[in-house]
Design an enzyme around this catalytic site. Sequence first.
Site, short mmCIF file in Angstrom:
data_model
loop_
_atom_site.label_atom_id
_atom_site.label_comp_id
_atom_site.label_asym_id
_atom_site.label_seq_id
_atom_site.Cartn_x
_atom_site.Cartn_y
_atom_site.Cartn_z
N GLU A 163 0.82 -1.20 0.00
CA GLU A 163 0.00 0.00 0.00
C GLU A 163 0.86 1.26 0.00
O GLU A 163 1.79 1.41 0.79
CB GLU A 163 -0.90 0.00 1.23
CG GLU A 163 -1.82 1.20 1.34
CD GLU A 163 -2.67 1.20 2.59
OE1 GLU A 163 -3.69 1.91 2.61
OE2 GLU A 163 -2.32 0.48 3.56
N LYS A 194 -9.51 1.74 -2.21
CA LYS A 194 -9.73 1.30 -0.83
C LYS A 194 -11.07 1.79 -0.30
O LYS A 194 -11.38 2.99 -0.36
CB LYS A 194 -8.58 1.82 0.04
CG LYS A 194 -8.58 1.32 1.47
CD LYS A 194 -7.34 1.85 2.19
CE LYS A 194 -7.21 1.37 3.62
NZ LYS A 194 -6.00 1.92 4.28
N CYS A 235 -5.36 -3.29 3.21
CA CYS A 235 -5.01 -3.03 4.60
C CYS A 235 -6.22 -3.07 5.54
O CYS A 235 -6.69 -4.16 5.88
CB CYS A 235 -4.28 -1.69 4.67
SG CYS A 235 -3.28 -1.48 6.18
#
Length: 263
Positions: A36, A118, A153
Amino acid sequence: MQLGVEGGAVADNVESAADRVRAAAADGADLVVLPELFDVGYFAFDSYARAAESLDGDRLSRFAAVASEAGVNVLAGTVVEDLAASAADGIEVPAEAGLANAAVLFDRAGERRLVYRKHHLFGYGSEETDRMVPGERVPVVDLEGVRIGVTTCYDLRFPEQFREMVATGVDCVLVPSAWPYPRVEHWRTLGRARAIENLAYVAAVNGSGAFDGDALCGRTTVYDPWGTTLASAGEEPTTVSAEIDPKRVAAVRDEFPALRDRR
């Protein structure tokens, strides 16, 4: 691929990542996954706007070229996307302006096959929620016989997002991350849990390095559909390799039909 990321050093981070992708391809890798915000560093919040580009910008075009030249599939881990610039380039975006935390998958020909932005933006002392626009789509793609999905994440904490991908038959979920200390046990537990409950491979790919007192915990790990660790790392930069077999996913789901037993 567990990269060491230097906060705000975009040119150096990108150069290092491109070199590591070429090296992995030369060693026989079929798919290379970067962590990321490998371009700017997750905690370099004040550098996000400066680093942002369209998904058709120079930075990702470079990784498309590397994928094509090296003959390898590449998930450009995530980068900071300028949504207005992407929209101007004719790319579908979740908002007309702002920044997004975007992962882009290129195939061996350098073609863009998947874009994932995300969904779950991290608060808890982070500035991501203030600076980024959340994504809206959960795409999957068939890549050389493997059905692949992507999350990022903090998304690991939201199992319903993984279930949405499983409904489309996903075999493997790639999770580029910038997971920090001290939550090492959360990192280990959540990645394994998502693999076990979805009977799918999970490749949780973290970064390495520190910025202004925050340090990433590394420990990139690939889990098989039983939640067994296939390969893992410590906290230093390294390359983690594992083999993904979609027939293994089908066999495990047939042997242990938990997904069919849902009500």
